[in-house]
Design an enzyme around this catalytic site. Structure first.
Site, PDB file in Angstrom:
ATOM      1  N   LYS A 124       0.855  -1.193   0.000  1.00  0.00           N
ATOM      2  CA  LYS A 124       0.000   0.000   0.000  1.00  0.00           C
ATOM      3  C   LYS A 124       0.878   1.224   0.000  1.00  0.00           C
ATOM      4  O   LYS A 124       1.999   1.195   0.527  1.00  0.00           O
ATOM      5  CB  LYS A 124      -0.875   0.017   1.256  1.00  0.00           C
ATOM      6  CG  LYS A 124      -2.107   0.875   1.109  1.00  0.00           C
ATOM      7  CD  LYS A 124      -3.146   0.118   0.332  1.00  0.00           C
ATOM      8  CE  LYS A 124      -4.489   0.756   0.310  1.00  0.00           C
ATOM      9  NZ  LYS A 124      -5.500  -0.205  -0.130  1.00  0.00           N
TER      10      LYS A 124
HETATM   11  N1  GLU Z   1      -7.221   0.094  -3.244  1.00  0.00           N
HETATM   12  C1  GLU Z   1      -8.004  -1.055  -3.560  1.00  0.00           C
HETATM   13  C2  GLU Z   1      -8.077  -1.994  -2.372  1.00  0.00           C
HETATM   14  O1  GLU Z   1      -7.900  -1.588  -1.239  1.00  0.00           O
HETATM   15  C3  GLU Z   1      -7.557  -1.725  -4.843  1.00  0.00           C
HETATM   16  C4  GLU Z   1      -6.151  -2.242  -4.856  1.00  0.00           C
HETATM   17  C5  GLU Z   1      -5.728  -2.764  -6.225  1.00  0.00           C
HETATM   18  O2  GLU Z   1      -6.549  -2.844  -7.113  1.00  0.00           O
HETATM   19  O3  GLU Z   1      -4.549  -3.093  -6.331  1.00  0.00           O
HETATM   20  O4  GLU Z   1      -8.402  -3.132  -2.494  1.00  0.00           O
END
Ligand code: GLU
Length: 424
Positions: free
Chosen positions: A114
């Protein structure tokens, strides 16, 4: 097992500690080896950068950015980048670990990561956001890569930011590398169905949970917190399947109508009204915090972390909670909900539709091919249903909540893979 229990949680719950407490319980239920527990408990890599950006008025402001790679055991790490004033390293660490568990629950070949930048994109111009995004991407040049770490949108970011990231990364490589990021605009290699994917997965999980609990969708009343991409799509798709959406909310407040809110109209209103629900016709305005406590069957928190806590969990009347947001329920609220017999479909399962279609986007980019929306939806629905059933069966087998069962499924997968790889 000899590993030490995490430090007792202080009054203010922190998302990383909340994540660790569930991880600990699931590891114990599984009888996880100490060695693997140690490997999975801390992120593989965490990077903090300070990014000087020229603002429109000529001044320079320095923004703090992070990228945390929790694990790359299952494959390249995957996860969004968040632009928000609340971004801090503990939050990013928790969100990165959740991505590891989420990808494992839906059985896609990714680890978890993240990113985040502490900024308020609502107060920045398009040009300032672009310069910030390009500076962040440059600073992460050694971390990102289609086979290393693949960013995507999260709170405060969307297709524009993904396009700049893809462009900046591509420039540094001297060629177009569209598989380095997902959630891109369609014309740049984005996937059909990606925009609605998280909300669609929430809808599939909610219907699957209703079926197991013998709740008739045509008689169910639902409240949804958050009317961004996830909340508004979940509302629309559930509404189309007969569920009555009686309350929705955004930062401007919550809006209630006992007879049901017309979601298509609410979306149209929001889009014309500067992205805000303020003044929504045909609904009564109530306090944002009241929405969570309404007398409904299904509650979908789809806004942010830590909204269901030990302070309000005992007042929740919904029978079913489906977590569209990441980490909306704090660890201390889990046992209160459990005692009340409230079933919570956890974030790492319920909102995994987004990363699933991100995976499809990456697959299409690498194939140099484009799937139809029908193919994307059919395949992601199948993955979500399989994951739900798997978690449900695991919860029966181990006699635990769906949340702990989801962690068990994920930790089992990651630890088995780690064993086969022999650690690295
Ligand atoms: N931000 C989204 C999540 O928390 C998508 C992450 C992604 O598609 O890599 O799942």
């Amino acid at each position: 097992m000899s590993y030490i229990e995490p430090a007792p949680i202080k009054d203010k719950e922190n998302p990383f500690e909340s994540m660790m407490s569930r991880f600990h319980i699931a590891s114990q239920a599984l009888g996880l080896d100490d060695e693997i527990y140690e490997v999975l408990k801390s992120p593989t890599k965490q990077v903090t950068v300070n990014l000087p950006v020229t603002m429109d008025n000529g001044s320079i402001r320095v923004f703090e950015g992070h990228r945390v790679v929790h694990s790359n055991i299952l494959g390249p790490s995957k996860g969004g980048v968040r632009y928000d004033m609340g971004v801090n390293i503990d939050e990013v660490k928790a969100l990165a670990a959740w991505m590891t568990w989420k990808c494992a629950v839906v059985d896609i070949p990714y680890g978890g990561a993240k990113g985040g930048i502490k900024c308020n994109p609502r107060e920045m111009s398009q040009g300032e956001i672009e310069r910030l995004t390009r500076a962040y991407t440059q600073s992460m040049n050694e971390i990102f890569g289609p086979d290393r770490d693949i960013p995507a949108p999260d709170m405060g970011t969307g297709p524009n930011e993904m396009a700049w990231m893809m462009d900046e990364y591509s420039k540094s490589k001297g060629m177009t590398v569209n598989a380095v990021v997902t959630g891109k605009p369609l014309v740049l290699g984005g996937s059909l169905g990606r925009t609605e994917a998280t909300g669609r997965g929430v809808m599939i999980s909610a219907l699957a949970a209703m079926e197991k609990t013998k709740m008739n969708p045509f008689e169910a009343r639902c409240a949804i917190q958050g009317f961004g991409n996830v909340g508004s799509w979940a509302a629309k798709l559930l509404g189309e399947r007969g569920v009555k959406i009686v309350a929705i909310s955004d930062v401007s407040g919550a809006y209630y109508n006992d007879q049901g809110i017309d979601i298509a109209e609410a979306i149209e209103y929001r889009d014309k009204n500067n992205k805000s629900l303020e003044g929504l016709p045909g609904a009564e305005k109530i306090e944002g915090s009241e929405l969570l406590l309404l007398d409904v069957d299904v509650l979908i928190p789809a806004a942010m972390e830590d909204v269901i806590t030990k302070h309000n969990a005992d007042k929740i009347k919904a029978k079913l909670i489906v977590e569209g947001a990441n980490g909306p329920t704090s660890y201390k609220a889990d046992s209160i909900l459990h005692e009340k017999g409230i079933i919570a479909v956890p974030d790492i399962l319920a909102n995994a539709g987004g990363v699933t279609v991100s995976y499809f986007e990456w697959v299409q980019n690498r194939l140099g091919y484009k799937w139809t929306r029908e193919r994307v939806n059919r395949r992601s629905d199948r993955i979500m249903k399989t994951a739900f059933n798997n978690v449900f069966e695991t919860s029966k087998e181990y006699d635990v909540s769906l949340r702990i069962a989801a962690y068990i499924v994920a930790i089992k997968k990651v630890s088995q893979t780690y064993k086969y790889r022999g650690g690295f």
